[in-house]
Enzyme design. Sequence first.
Site, short mmCIF file in Angstrom:
data_model
loop_
_atom_site.label_atom_id
_atom_site.label_comp_id
_atom_site.label_asym_id
_atom_site.label_seq_id
_atom_site.Cartn_x
_atom_site.Cartn_y
_atom_site.Cartn_z
N LYS A 64 25.83 33.19 -39.88
CA LYS A 64 26.28 31.80 -39.72
C LYS A 64 27.62 31.66 -40.40
O LYS A 64 27.94 32.38 -41.34
CB LYS A 64 25.29 30.84 -40.37
CG LYS A 64 25.36 29.43 -39.83
CD LYS A 64 24.61 29.32 -38.51
CE LYS A 64 24.60 27.94 -37.96
NZ LYS A 64 23.65 27.83 -36.83
P1 NAD Z 1 26.52 18.01 -32.93
O1 NAD Z 1 27.66 18.01 -33.87
O2 NAD Z 1 26.77 18.10 -31.45
O3 NAD Z 1 25.63 16.70 -33.17
C1 NAD Z 1 25.10 16.34 -34.40
C2 NAD Z 1 24.58 14.92 -34.26
O4 NAD Z 1 23.86 14.57 -35.44
C3 NAD Z 1 25.68 13.88 -34.09
O5 NAD Z 1 25.25 12.87 -33.21
C4 NAD Z 1 25.82 13.31 -35.51
O6 NAD Z 1 26.38 12.01 -35.53
C5 NAD Z 1 24.37 13.33 -35.94
N1 NAD Z 1 24.15 13.29 -37.38
C6 NAD Z 1 24.74 14.03 -38.35
N2 NAD Z 1 24.25 13.70 -39.54
C7 NAD Z 1 23.33 12.73 -39.32
C8 NAD Z 1 22.47 11.98 -40.15
N3 NAD Z 1 22.47 12.15 -41.48
N4 NAD Z 1 21.63 11.07 -39.58
C9 NAD Z 1 21.60 10.88 -38.24
N5 NAD Z 1 22.41 11.57 -37.40
C10 NAD Z 1 23.25 12.48 -37.93
O7 NAD Z 1 25.56 19.20 -33.42
P2 NAD Z 1 24.44 19.96 -32.59
O8 NAD Z 1 25.02 21.19 -32.01
O9 NAD Z 1 23.70 18.99 -31.74
O10 NAD Z 1 23.50 20.45 -33.80
C11 NAD Z 1 22.50 19.62 -34.36
C12 NAD Z 1 21.52 20.50 -35.10
O11 NAD Z 1 20.95 21.45 -34.20
C13 NAD Z 1 22.10 21.30 -36.26
O12 NAD Z 1 21.10 21.46 -37.25
C14 NAD Z 1 22.35 22.66 -35.61
O13 NAD Z 1 22.38 23.70 -36.55
C15 NAD Z 1 21.15 22.75 -34.72
N6 NAD Z 1 21.27 23.69 -33.60
C16 NAD Z 1 22.29 23.59 -32.70
C17 NAD Z 1 22.35 24.48 -31.64
C18 NAD Z 1 23.37 24.36 -30.54
O14 NAD Z 1 23.29 25.11 -29.58
N7 NAD Z 1 24.31 23.45 -30.61
C19 NAD Z 1 21.40 25.49 -31.53
C20 NAD Z 1 20.38 25.58 -32.47
C21 NAD Z 1 20.32 24.67 -33.49
#
Ligand code: NAD
Length: 430
Positions: free
Chosen positions: A120
């Site tokens: 990561k």
């Molecule tokens: P992103 O940046 O596209 O979206 C994150 C969202 O969470 C945004 O809407 C943001 O405003 C919101 N957010 C952040 N902090 C917050 C809080 N305290 N309360 C409420 N909302 C909050 O990110 P993403 O890619 O959707 O990733 C989200 C999670 O999923 C992370 O933990 C990431 O590690 C995990 N993840 C992502 C992927 C991927 O393919 N993108 C894959 C596996 C896991």
Amino acid sequence: MDTPQTATYKEPAPPIDKGSPLESMMQRFDVAAEILGLEEGVYEYLKRPVRQYIVSIPIQMDDGRIEVFEGYRVIHNEVMGPSKGGIRYAPDVNISEIRALAAWMTWKCAVVGIPFGGAKGGVRCDPAKLTRVELEKITRRYTANLIDVFGPDKDIPAPDMNTNEQIMAWVLDTFSMHTRRTENAVVTGKPLILGGSLGRREATGRGVMVSTLGALEKVGMEPKGARVVVQGFGNVGSVSAQLLQEQGCVIVGISDISGAFSNTRGIDLGDASAHVERHGTLDGWKGGDVISQQELLELDCDVLVPAAREDQITPEVAARVKARVITEGANGPTMAAADLILQEKGILVIPDILANSGGVTVSYFEWVQDRVGYFWSLQRVNRRLERMMRTAFDAVYKSAEQHKVTMRIGAYILAIDKVARTLKVRGIYA
Ligand code: NAD
């Protein structure tokens, strides 16, 4: 002649901050290792990252000032193959969080059965306050600093929080400029035009949908009419909500960093997405009642999908959660101290290392397609993803039943056992 003395010393494992995601990860790792009877040396090997980098990123900002950012890349393990893991941009990202996320990638790849290790990365910055030019400079300098670390056969980044296809394109371009050839397979989650895969953007949400359907089946509920609350409205949250709605679920709550909303009649997701498209966040959206972030997690619903950040479900929140199923779209959204509370309440938790593994699975498909130079149809990507997710779901469920543990510990047992057995076959190089 005297026999030479062998120096024996123990290097301490990296410190674990109290209450950190790393501590949460290690607590589950310890439980699973104990059940497996993991040999001490193997335990020591698997609990530490194999390599960690902290890089300095000096950038000339648009106003002429030089600002220095800090970047991280942690390779947790590469026993199963080249390491794989996203890059996150956030103002509070730190090496301890990245270590936890890197280890989760190792376990996730093992759970879903793809030939990658775990890594990561992250940069401590606030993308909301940066211009596009500054963001590009940060991305390129971060990549240049890690040029010897990344590589299609070595370590392959992908998007994570606050990073996207464009940022992956800049990583690809910077890497390719240094290696003097276009290396499409050095990143995944890149634009289609650069060798991205159809279905990658929706893959994590699709995996969340498949996991949720599996969980609803286990608790004897139909998807049609199931009330779902989704925390986070980014890539994972918005797509999970959309795909669950397409399965007949009613989305009764959504949130992002700017606020939370409920609507028992069902959220108009198209309208919410259009608002985010126009304004950047849900702030000011009129499609639901404004509630607090905590109230969102405690809404009356059947399924809760935390898809934002770590440590959202604290023991206090867990005591008040009303959902029957929690599908962890985010990495580490539940604190280890909350696990037992959820278990005692009979809530079925589909753990992150299973539930959100759809993203890395289609990243794997993307990497395969880049290397072969032949691209699949969306139907093929989705069909293979759904098959792999369902197989992994069933294997984790079986592991949990067999060991009489939660699906989370069942998933850790499965993953650690697989990595440990591979390590034993490879042997220890010395
Ligand atoms: P992103 O940046 O596209 O979206 C994150 C969202 O969470 C945004 O809407 C943001 O405003 C919101 N957010 C952040 N902090 C917050 C809080 N305290 N309360 C409420 N909302 C909050 O990110 P993403 O890619 O959707 O990733 C989200 C999670 O999923 C992370 O933990 C990431 O590690 C995990 N993840 C992502 C992927 C991927 O393919 N993108 C894959 C596996 C896991």
